[in-house]
Design an enzyme around this catalytic site. Sequence first.
Site, PDB file in Angstrom:
ATOM      1  N   ASN A   6       0.856  -1.193   0.000  1.00  0.00           N
ATOM      2  CA  ASN A   6       0.000   0.000   0.000  1.00  0.00           C
ATOM      3  C   ASN A   6       0.894   1.246   0.000  1.00  0.00           C
ATOM      4  O   ASN A   6       1.689   1.445   0.928  1.00  0.00           O
ATOM      5  CB  ASN A   6      -0.896  -0.043   1.249  1.00  0.00           C
ATOM      6  CG  ASN A   6      -1.805   1.175   1.360  1.00  0.00           C
ATOM      7  OD1 ASN A   6      -1.389   2.290   1.089  1.00  0.00           O
ATOM      8  ND2 ASN A   6      -3.028   0.963   1.789  1.00  0.00           N
ATOM      9  N   HIS A   9       1.136   6.167   1.924  1.00  0.00           N
ATOM     10  CA  HIS A   9       1.939   7.095   2.721  1.00  0.00           C
ATOM     11  C   HIS A   9       3.171   7.626   1.997  1.00  0.00           C
ATOM     12  O   HIS A   9       3.834   8.544   2.479  1.00  0.00           O
ATOM     13  CB  HIS A   9       2.255   6.479   4.085  1.00  0.00           C
ATOM     14  CG  HIS A   9       0.990   6.317   4.878  1.00  0.00           C
ATOM     15  ND1 HIS A   9       0.087   7.360   5.042  1.00  0.00           N
ATOM     16  CD2 HIS A   9       0.429   5.243   5.466  1.00  0.00           C
ATOM     17  CE1 HIS A   9      -0.958   6.926   5.726  1.00  0.00           C
ATOM     18  NE2 HIS A   9      -0.783   5.648   5.996  1.00  0.00           N
ATOM     19  N   HIS A  42      -5.634   3.789  -1.419  1.00  0.00           N
ATOM     20  CA  HIS A  42      -6.953   4.146  -0.891  1.00  0.00           C
ATOM     21  C   HIS A  42      -7.252   5.572  -1.331  1.00  0.00           C
ATOM     22  O   HIS A  42      -6.632   6.516  -0.852  1.00  0.00           O
ATOM     23  CB  HIS A  42      -6.921   4.034   0.643  1.00  0.00           C
ATOM     24  CG  HIS A  42      -8.244   4.265   1.308  1.00  0.00           C
ATOM     25  ND1 HIS A  42      -8.438   4.081   2.663  1.00  0.00           N
ATOM     26  CD2 HIS A  42      -9.452   4.662   0.817  1.00  0.00           C
ATOM     27  CE1 HIS A  42      -9.701   4.350   2.967  1.00  0.00           C
ATOM     28  NE2 HIS A  42     -10.333   4.725   1.872  1.00  0.00           N
ATOM     29  N   ARG A  44      -9.317   8.354  -0.798  1.00  0.00           N
ATOM     30  CA  ARG A  44     -10.274   8.782   0.228  1.00  0.00           C
ATOM     31  C   ARG A  44     -11.089   9.956  -0.284  1.00  0.00           C
ATOM     32  O   ARG A  44     -10.640  10.702  -1.158  1.00  0.00           O
ATOM     33  CB  ARG A  44      -9.542   9.177   1.519  1.00  0.00           C
ATOM     34  CG  ARG A  44      -8.826   8.028   2.185  1.00  0.00           C
ATOM     35  CD  ARG A  44      -8.260   8.455   3.535  1.00  0.00           C
ATOM     36  NE  ARG A  44      -9.293   8.489   4.538  1.00  0.00           N
ATOM     37  CZ  ARG A  44      -9.493   7.563   5.469  1.00  0.00           C
ATOM     38  NH1 ARG A  44      -8.692   6.529   5.555  1.00  0.00           N
ATOM     39  NH2 ARG A  44     -10.474   7.678   6.331  1.00  0.00           N
ATOM     40  N   ARG A  48      -6.664  12.853   1.052  1.00  0.00           N
ATOM     41  CA  ARG A  48      -5.566  13.274   1.921  1.00  0.00           C
ATOM     42  C   ARG A  48      -4.221  12.663   1.533  1.00  0.00           C
ATOM     43  O   ARG A  48      -3.182  13.163   1.900  1.00  0.00           O
ATOM     44  CB  ARG A  48      -5.883  12.972   3.382  1.00  0.00           C
ATOM     45  CG  ARG A  48      -5.842  11.499   3.721  1.00  0.00           C
ATOM     46  CD  ARG A  48      -5.996  11.274   5.200  1.00  0.00           C
ATOM     47  NE  ARG A  48      -7.364  11.494   5.645  1.00  0.00           N
ATOM     48  CZ  ARG A  48      -7.893  10.872   6.703  1.00  0.00           C
ATOM     49  NH1 ARG A  48      -7.161  10.057   7.430  1.00  0.00           N
ATOM     50  NH2 ARG A  48      -9.135  11.089   7.041  1.00  0.00           N
ATOM     51  N   GLU A  69      -8.716   0.679  -2.871  1.00  0.00           N
ATOM     52  CA  GLU A  69      -9.546   0.707  -1.653  1.00  0.00           C
ATOM     53  C   GLU A  69     -10.421   1.934  -1.728  1.00  0.00           C
ATOM     54  O   GLU A  69      -9.941   3.032  -2.034  1.00  0.00           O
ATOM     55  CB  GLU A  69      -8.661   0.833  -0.416  1.00  0.00           C
ATOM     56  CG  GLU A  69      -8.015  -0.440   0.013  1.00  0.00           C
ATOM     57  CD  GLU A  69      -7.174  -0.222   1.262  1.00  0.00           C
ATOM     58  OE1 GLU A  69      -7.306   0.820   1.929  1.00  0.00           O
ATOM     59  OE2 GLU A  69      -6.362  -1.100   1.554  1.00  0.00           O
ATOM     60  N   THR A 100      -8.394   3.513   8.533  1.00  0.00           N
ATOM     61  CA  THR A 100      -9.619   2.710   8.605  1.00  0.00           C
ATOM     62  C   THR A 100      -9.705   2.058   9.986  1.00  0.00           C
ATOM     63  O   THR A 100      -8.752   1.431  10.437  1.00  0.00           O
ATOM     64  CB  THR A 100      -9.596   1.622   7.509  1.00  0.00           C
ATOM     65  OG1 THR A 100      -9.142   2.227   6.301  1.00  0.00           O
ATOM     66  CG2 THR A 100     -10.972   1.036   7.295  1.00  0.00           C
ATOM     67  N   GLU A 150     -11.125  -9.362   2.848  1.00  0.00           N
ATOM     68  CA  GLU A 150      -9.876  -8.988   3.508  1.00  0.00           C
ATOM     69  C   GLU A 150     -10.155  -8.942   5.000  1.00  0.00           C
ATOM     70  O   GLU A 150     -10.980  -8.145   5.468  1.00  0.00           O
ATOM     71  CB  GLU A 150      -9.368  -7.619   3.025  1.00  0.00           C
ATOM     72  CG  GLU A 150      -8.084  -7.240   3.746  1.00  0.00           C
ATOM     73  CD  GLU A 150      -7.429  -5.959   3.234  1.00  0.00           C
ATOM     74  OE1 GLU A 150      -7.664  -5.583   2.070  1.00  0.00           O
ATOM     75  OE2 GLU A 150      -6.689  -5.348   4.029  1.00  0.00           O
ATOM     76  N   HIS A 190      -4.001  -4.644   7.751  1.00  0.00           N
ATOM     77  CA  HIS A 190      -4.102  -3.532   8.701  1.00  0.00           C
ATOM     78  C   HIS A 190      -3.209  -3.757   9.916  1.00  0.00           C
ATOM     79  O   HIS A 190      -3.359  -4.728  10.632  1.00  0.00           O
ATOM     80  CB  HIS A 190      -5.546  -3.254   9.164  1.00  0.00           C
ATOM     81  CG  HIS A 190      -5.722  -1.793   9.452  1.00  0.00           C
ATOM     82  ND1 HIS A 190      -5.309  -1.218  10.620  1.00  0.00           N
ATOM     83  CD2 HIS A 190      -6.192  -0.793   8.683  1.00  0.00           C
ATOM     84  CE1 HIS A 190      -5.538   0.084  10.571  1.00  0.00           C
ATOM     85  NE2 HIS A 190      -6.062   0.373   9.395  1.00  0.00           N
TER      86      HIS A 190
END
Length: 237
Positions: A6, A9, A42, A44, A48, A69, A100, A150, A190
């Site tokens: 992922n 970040h 993801h 969003r 962000r 996502e 999440t 998931e 996660h």
Amino acid sequence: MRLAVNIDHIATLRNARNEGDPDPVEAALLSEKNGASGIVCHLREDRRHIRDNDLERLRQSITTKLDLEMAMTPEMQSIAIRTRPELVTLVPEKREELTTEGGFAIKAHFRTLVEFVKPIRDHGIQVSLFIEPEEEAIELSAKAGADLVELHTGPYSLCTGEESFVRELERIRSAARFGRQLGLGVVAGHGLGVRNIAPFRDIRDIEEVSIGHALIARAALIGLPAAIGEILNLIQR
Ligand code: PXP
């Protein structure tokens, strides 16, 4: 077991200066080159981290598997259908959350979910639901037409004592078995990272783990290829 990286970040860091570096697409390509089986991002509602343009560029560049996502909103549904990722993972999304916070409340949203999933699948995109490792949620996921589930490993990642750690791992293990018995693909994610991923190697019903924050944090210190290598060493069967 496979590793999906992922790269949200990387975008968080890029957005800190609002210029081009580091580029999430470059990170995605480097991840693929170093053994990632897929790239997760993801998008969003508040954009962000990953932005629309990142998603388009990712779609054009990556050659493994793009996992988008997203929340269950009409806007995201049309973005997914336009972008055609290989996989859409539906997650609950709250504006104020840092990340999440839990699995999808399938029971409460069942009818909407069925209607939401169908057009996405009709466009040849697989659908995964991010859920708690519980039988009812898994059963409803299958009924809703999901291809995969998931399993939310957040609670596992927060365990401190040996007893809760063993209990949570067992919950994940039996949920994974149940999911496979129902014919679903099973992945997990996660809060996972080099610190807590090792026991997952033996959970054969889990095909892939999705890792973001801890991996990117580690990459900031030792580099992305090395951070991916550490995880792959721990999960490869
Ligand atoms: N899976 C899902 C569904 C998520 O929402 C996230 C966080 O974006 C992850 C996996 C990755 O979690 P983490 O960043 O803690 O590795």
